[in-house]
Design an enzyme around this catalytic site. Structure first.
Site, PDB file in Angstrom:
ATOM      1  CB  SER A  62      -0.916   0.017   1.229  1.00  0.00           C
ATOM      2  OG  SER A  62      -1.694  -1.151   1.280  1.00  0.00           O
TER       3      SER A  62
HETATM    4  N1  SAH Z   1      -0.938  -4.973   3.850  1.00  0.00           N
HETATM    5  C1  SAH Z   1      -0.130  -5.272   2.666  1.00  0.00           C
HETATM    6  C2  SAH Z   1      -0.771  -4.841   1.366  1.00  0.00           C
HETATM    7  C3  SAH Z   1      -2.017  -5.555   1.113  1.00  0.00           C
HETATM    8  S1  SAH Z   1      -2.327  -5.990  -0.572  1.00  0.00           S
HETATM    9  C4  SAH Z   1       1.245  -4.665   2.781  1.00  0.00           C
HETATM   10  O1  SAH Z   1       1.509  -3.914   3.729  1.00  0.00           O
HETATM   11  O2  SAH Z   1       2.084  -4.964   1.917  1.00  0.00           O
HETATM   12  C5  SAH Z   1      -3.658  -7.111  -0.240  1.00  0.00           C
HETATM   13  C6  SAH Z   1      -3.206  -8.497   0.134  1.00  0.00           C
HETATM   14  O3  SAH Z   1      -4.381  -9.192   0.551  1.00  0.00           O
HETATM   15  C7  SAH Z   1      -2.626  -9.292  -1.029  1.00  0.00           C
HETATM   16  O4  SAH Z   1      -1.384  -9.822  -0.684  1.00  0.00           O
HETATM   17  C8  SAH Z   1      -3.670 -10.388  -1.262  1.00  0.00           C
HETATM   18  O5  SAH Z   1      -3.106 -11.610  -1.698  1.00  0.00           O
HETATM   19  C9  SAH Z   1      -4.289 -10.522   0.112  1.00  0.00           C
HETATM   20  N2  SAH Z   1      -5.634 -11.119   0.127  1.00  0.00           N
HETATM   21  C10 SAH Z   1      -6.635 -10.959  -0.785  1.00  0.00           C
HETATM   22  N3  SAH Z   1      -7.726 -11.669  -0.418  1.00  0.00           N
HETATM   23  C11 SAH Z   1      -7.405 -12.288   0.757  1.00  0.00           C
HETATM   24  C12 SAH Z   1      -8.113 -13.185   1.626  1.00  0.00           C
HETATM   25  N4  SAH Z   1      -9.353 -13.593   1.367  1.00  0.00           N
HETATM   26  N5  SAH Z   1      -7.465 -13.619   2.732  1.00  0.00           N
HETATM   27  C13 SAH Z   1      -6.191 -13.231   3.016  1.00  0.00           C
HETATM   28  N6  SAH Z   1      -5.477 -12.404   2.225  1.00  0.00           N
HETATM   29  C14 SAH Z   1      -6.079 -11.930   1.107  1.00  0.00           C
END
Ligand code: SAH
Length: 211
Positions: A62
């Site tokens: 992010s």
């Molecule tokens: N917080 C992260 C950025 C998030 S990007 C950071 O600091 O880098 C969103 C992430 O959520 C991605 O890696 C994606 O694979 C994950 N994601 C999407 N759907 C999900 C689910 N149902 N359960 C767990 N993770 C999920």
């Protein structure tokens, strides 16, 4: 990246203080966590710019401001338990650990979960990464004082409500009909919940199942 601390301080000053995040503990955490370790090597030089960046598997780390803004809205106190859904690079989880939270973080993509766990461990952040679909939360360690969802969701899952401690709250980017998302803070008043809406934002989607 010899000069990363200067880049981090500039990032905090220009992108975060400049947009009215004033929580000193959040500003300090954002200036102390080496963001360039959380991006692929080819993006290290860009790690502190005002953007989300690719981390592989079509996912992103992010934008710094969004991490700071959500961290401020959490109003954390040392020792609080938090569940993050969407580990990605592990950067937000590292910021939460630096703020004194006890952190559990869920990621549905195995390779990202593994890489984030190793990275957090190597950098001495005490975070437990769980490879699973975060829509079901992580009942094993519930209840949580806070839950933070860092992927865009169509709804608040019943399990998240259920795993929230009394007076705890969750923060989630919820899809809105106009496109994009808006940050929702949902507080467990026991009985009942109070919803408060904040910034418009844009996250990658919360997906179903594990990869
Ligand atoms: N917080 C992260 C950025 C998030 S990007 C950071 O600091 O880098 C969103 C992430 O959520 C991605 O890696 C994606 O694979 C994950 N994601 C999407 N759907 C999900 C689910 N149902 N359960 C767990 N993770 C999920």
């Amino acid at each position: 990246m010899q000069d990363w601390q200067r880049y981090a301080l500039d990032m905090v000053e220009d992108q975060i203080v400049g947009r009215d995040v004033r929580d000193e503990r959040v500003l300090e955490a954002m200036s102390l966590v080496p963001r360039h370790f959380f991006v692929p090597p080819e993006y290290a030089e860009s790690a502190y710019i005002d953007r989300p960046l690719p981390i592989g598997e079509q996912q992103t780390i992010s934008q710094p401001y969004m991490v700071a803004r959500m961290s401020e809205l959490l109003q954390g106190k040392t020792g609080m338990r938090i569940l993050e859904i969407g580990t990605g690079s592990g950067y937000q989880a590292a910021i939460l650990a630096a703020l004194g939270f006890r952190v559990w973080s869920m990621e549905r993509i195995g390779s990202l979960a593994l890489a984030a766990q190793k990275r957090l461990h190597d950098l001495n952040f005490d975070v437990e990464v769980i490879h699973n679909d975060g829509r079901g939360g992580y009942p094993e360690e519930a209840p949580y004082d806070r839950i933070i969802v860092t992927a865009a969701s169509a709804r608040v899952e019943a399990e998240w409500d259920r795993q929230l401690a009394p007076n705890g709250f969750l923060i989630v980017p919820l899809n809105v009909t106009t496109g994009g998302q808006r940050l929702l803070v949902r507080e467990n008043l026991k009985p009942g919940f109070r919803n408060t809406w904040y910034d418009y934002c844009r996250f990658v989607p919360l997906l179903i199942g594990v990869d």
